[in-house]
Scaffold this active site. Sequence first.
Site, PDB file in Angstrom:
ATOM      1  N   HIS A   1       5.994  -3.900  -2.660  1.00  0.00           N
ATOM      2  CA  HIS A   1       7.012  -4.568  -2.160  1.00  0.00           C
ATOM      3  C   HIS A   1       7.589  -5.381  -3.772  1.00  0.00           C
ATOM      4  CE1 HIS A   1       5.714  -3.268   1.605  1.00  0.00           C
ATOM      5  NE2 HIS A   1       4.476  -3.942   1.338  1.00  0.00           N
TER       6      HIS A   1
ATOM      7  N   ARG B   1      10.761  -6.970  -4.014  1.00  0.00           N
ATOM      8  CA  ARG B   1      12.003  -8.294  -4.036  1.00  0.00           C
ATOM      9  C   ARG B   1      11.956  -8.452  -2.506  1.00  0.00           C
ATOM     10  NH1 ARG B   1      15.023  -5.276  -7.018  1.00  0.00           N
ATOM     11  NH2 ARG B   1      15.230  -6.912  -8.567  1.00  0.00           N
TER      12      ARG B   1
ATOM     13  N   GLU C   1       7.008   5.290   6.468  1.00  0.00           N
ATOM     14  CA  GLU C   1       6.120   6.216   7.213  1.00  0.00           C
ATOM     15  C   GLU C   1       7.114   7.199   8.321  1.00  0.00           C
ATOM     16  OE1 GLU C   1       1.948   7.245   8.951  1.00  0.00           O
ATOM     17  OE2 GLU C   1       2.411   5.449   8.186  1.00  0.00           O
TER      18      GLU C   1
ATOM     19  N   GLY D   1       3.570  21.329   0.336  1.00  0.00           N
ATOM     20  CA  GLY D   1       2.711  22.581   0.297  1.00  0.00           C
ATOM     21  C   GLY D   1       2.397  23.316   1.638  1.00  0.00           C
TER      22      GLY D   1
ATOM     23  N   HIS E   1       5.968  16.742  -3.303  1.00  0.00           N
ATOM     24  CA  HIS E   1       4.997  18.072  -3.040  1.00  0.00           C
ATOM     25  C   HIS E   1       5.097  18.540  -1.523  1.00  0.00           C
ATOM     26  CE1 HIS E   1       1.642  21.180  -3.082  1.00  0.00           C
ATOM     27  NE2 HIS E   1       1.387  20.590  -1.932  1.00  0.00           N
TER      28      HIS E   1
ATOM     29  N   GLY F   1      -0.359  11.913   9.233  1.00  0.00           N
ATOM     30  CA  GLY F   1      -0.705  10.888   7.961  1.00  0.00           C
ATOM     31  C   GLY F   1      -1.890  10.964   7.590  1.00  0.00           C
TER      32      GLY F   1
END
Length: 140
Positions: free
Chosen positions: A89, A91, A62, A108, A106, A82
Amino acid sequence: MWFKDFTVEDLNNRPKNHLGALLDIRFTEIGKDFITGTMPVDERTHQPAGILHGGASVVLAETLGSIASYMCIDPEKYVAVGLEVNANHLRPVKSGLVKGICKPLHVGAKTQVWEIKIYDERGKMNCISRLTVAIINKPQ
């Protein structure tokens, strides 16, 4: 694709009062359509079993995606927030550094979607994540 020219130093010299700084996330490269960053795998990022906590991987993902979104907008007019983040996940990682590579799926005017792949020091992918971001008008 970036709104203006950024350097790795610009990204690493952000204020330090945030989660990314606490986990020692560092930006390492800015390409034409990607950014990369690293995060140590240590006592700050471990789960009780002694491996990288999935939530820490999501913080790296993030952080990279949010900063990439910011780099694509005019910060005088807009903010990137966000909407959704997910991660698989793949390994465990016990120590060293993980490296995230963030690329757009994307970009936009109102939404952005970023793919973040995270690798251990051997080059093995340990996590793949996708971040969706809304671009909103900057509050007055």
